[in-house]
Scaffold this motif. Structure first.
Motif, PDB file in Angstrom:
ATOM      1  N   UNK A  36     -10.862  -6.766  -8.438  1.00 26.05           N
ATOM      2  CA  UNK A  36      -9.773  -7.656  -8.088  1.00 26.05           C
ATOM      3  C   UNK A  36      -9.650  -8.819  -9.052  1.00 26.05           C
ATOM      4  N   UNK A  37      -8.559  -9.579  -8.914  1.00 27.48           N
ATOM      5  CA  UNK A  37      -8.332 -10.765  -9.732  1.00 27.48           C
ATOM      6  C   UNK A  37      -8.988 -11.979  -9.084  1.00 27.48           C
ATOM      7  N   UNK A  60     -10.278  -4.638  -4.787  1.00 23.84           N
ATOM      8  CA  UNK A  60      -9.165  -4.156  -3.974  1.00 23.84           C
ATOM      9  C   UNK A  60      -9.475  -2.716  -3.588  1.00 23.84           C
ATOM     10  N   UNK A  61      -9.550  -2.485  -2.300  1.00 21.54           N
ATOM     11  CA  UNK A  61      -9.905  -1.175  -1.762  1.00 21.54           C
ATOM     12  C   UNK A  61      -8.660  -0.525  -1.170  1.00 21.54           C
ATOM     13  N   UNK A  62      -8.426   0.736  -1.509  1.00 26.49           N
ATOM     14  CA  UNK A  62      -7.304   1.491  -0.945  1.00 26.49           C
ATOM     15  C   UNK A  62      -7.824   2.440   0.116  1.00 26.49           C
ATOM     16  N   UNK A  63      -7.268   2.336   1.322  1.00 25.37           N
ATOM     17  CA  UNK A  63      -7.681   3.195   2.416  1.00 25.37           C
ATOM     18  C   UNK A  63      -6.985   4.541   2.373  1.00 25.37           C
ATOM     19  N   UNK A  89      -3.257   4.545   2.427  1.00 24.89           N
ATOM     20  CA  UNK A  89      -2.566   3.871   1.343  1.00 24.89           C
ATOM     21  C   UNK A  89      -2.574   2.350   1.439  1.00 24.89           C
ATOM     22  N   UNK A  90      -2.997   1.824   2.588  1.00 20.20           N
ATOM     23  CA  UNK A  90      -3.083   0.370   2.754  1.00 20.20           C
ATOM     24  C   UNK A  90      -4.152  -0.202   1.816  1.00 20.20           C
ATOM     25  N   UNK A  91      -3.822  -1.316   1.168  1.00 20.95           N
ATOM     26  CA  UNK A  91      -4.781  -1.951   0.269  1.00 20.95           C
ATOM     27  C   UNK A  91      -5.421  -3.158   0.951  1.00 20.95           C
ATOM     28  N   UNK A  92      -6.713  -3.314   0.710  1.00 21.48           N
ATOM     29  CA  UNK A  92      -7.505  -4.380   1.305  1.00 21.48           C
ATOM     30  C   UNK A  92      -8.234  -5.151   0.205  1.00 21.48           C
ATOM     31  N   UNK A  93      -8.325  -6.458   0.377  1.00 20.49           N
ATOM     32  CA  UNK A  93      -9.068  -7.290  -0.574  1.00 20.49           C
ATOM     33  C   UNK A  93     -10.392  -7.674   0.077  1.00 20.49           C
ATOM     34  N   UNK A 102      -4.189  -6.751   1.617  1.00 19.94           N
ATOM     35  CA  UNK A 102      -3.586  -7.261   0.399  1.00 19.94           C
ATOM     36  C   UNK A 102      -2.114  -7.554   0.669  1.00 19.94           C
ATOM     37  N   UNK A 103      -1.696  -8.773   0.372  1.00 17.86           N
ATOM     38  CA  UNK A 103      -0.307  -9.180   0.581  1.00 17.86           C
ATOM     39  C   UNK A 103       0.538  -8.712  -0.600  1.00 17.86           C
ATOM     40  N   UNK A 104       1.641  -8.083  -0.315  1.00 18.80           N
ATOM     41  CA  UNK A 104       2.493  -7.530  -1.353  1.00 18.80           C
ATOM     42  C   UNK A 104       3.502  -8.578  -1.814  1.00 18.80           C
TER      43      UNK A 104
END
Length: 316
Positions: free
Chosen positions: A38-39, A48-51, A54-58, A114-116
């Motif tokens: 992640x940044x 950043x993890x992708x479930x 498809x949802x991304x989590x920080x 993760x906020x888009x």
């Protein structure tokens, strides 16, 4: 639940795979399919993890005791801000912790969705009622929050005189390095001795606003992250970087919208002080290099200080 005791005293870092494992422990049902670095790492390991859906989590894990303590205060603040988001007082969202995982050395890693949104492009800001104005209103909304929101989380709170003393100390320390041009140093000292410049009402300040912590969409600020440096302090802190980096025409729109959004704002020298605060950021950058013995940072700060000195003399 009381925050865990922070016991680690040395730098601890983790691989993205280790962070992915922490995320699955923190959020029930999260099935990590992929992970990337992640940044905004700083004092944290971030991934950043992708479930599977498809949802991304920080996921963020502190590397030091200090970072762990700051993260605990930030978690409490983010929870407190939820009320102001739900009631529309804050016109944007902030990260909301979905779960946490205890770390073997003490402290905990936290996970949020993760906020888009698109990272703010400061140089592309245009004057008028669009994004520049919304940016001003968003910052004003932060400054309108009751100071108790920050104070009850154990985050720093300063009076105006205390904050001026902090700036004086920074300038004195920077002067001792011998790398601040004498004319620039005198300019700063004159401004710091001008007590009228420092008559402001302390507000809730984000404390670390930067383009990559502001997500925008359709000419609106939709999310603000990175709240670990929040404090009760000078509102100029949150405006200094914009005054320094945004096009001059857009700055006028930012400040006008900001002032209209603030209630009973009596700070006629706010913009002037924000410009000074932006300059003093170079002194802090120099001190960062000196304290951590980073020659490249020291030389970079020295070069920028020389450029600033030349520019301010030309303006004079």
């Amino acid at each position: 639940m009381a925050p865990p005791t922070l016991q680690y005293g040395v730098h601890v870092s983790r691989t993205p795979l280790a962070l992915a494992a922490l995320s699955t422990a923190a959020v029930p049902g999260l099935d990590a399919q992929s992970v990337r670095v992640g940044d905004l790492a700083g004092d944290y390991d971030v991934a950043v993890v992708t479930g599977q859906d498809g949802q991304e989590w920080v996921v963020r894990a502190p590397r030091t005791t200090v970072a762990g303590a700051a993260l605990e205060a930030e978690i409490e603040l983010l929870d407190a801000l939820r009320l102001y988001i739900d009631t529309g007082v804050l016109p944007f969202v902030v990260p909301q912790v979905a779960g946490h995982a205890l770390l073997p050395e003490g402290g905990r890693a936290v996970v949020h969705r993760r906020i888009i949104g698109t990272t703010l492009d400061v140089e592309a800001l245009e004057p008028g009622p669009g994004l520049a104005a919304d940016l001003g209103r968003a910052i004003a909304a932060i400054h309108e929050l009751p100071t108790s929101v920050v104070e009850t989380c154990g985050l720093p709170s300063y009076t105006a005189s205390e904050y001026r003393e902090r700036r004086l100390t920074e300038v004195d320390e920077a002067a001792r390095t011998g790398r601040v041009p004498p004319t620039l140093l005198r300019r700063w000292e004159t401004a710091l001795e001008d007590v009228s410049l420092w008559k402001f009402r302390p507000v809730v300040a984000h404390g670390d606003l930067a383009p990559d912590q502001l997500l925008v969409d359709r000419q609106r600020v939709v999310a603000v992250s990175g709240w670990s440096e929040a404090r009760v302090a000078d509102p100029a802190d949150d405006l200094a970087w914009l005054i320094a980096a945004a096009p001059i025409e857009a700055v006028d729109s930012i400040m006008e919208a900001y002032q209209l959004r603030r209630t009973e704002l009596s700070d006629p020298r706010l913009a002037e002080r924000a410009m000074l605060v932006g300059e003093l950021a170079l002194a802090r950058w120099l001190l960062h290099g000196v304290r951590h013995r980073l020659p490249e940072v020291i030389e970079d700060a020295t070069s920028m200080l020389e450029d600033l000195d030349e520019a301010t003399q030309d303006q004079g």
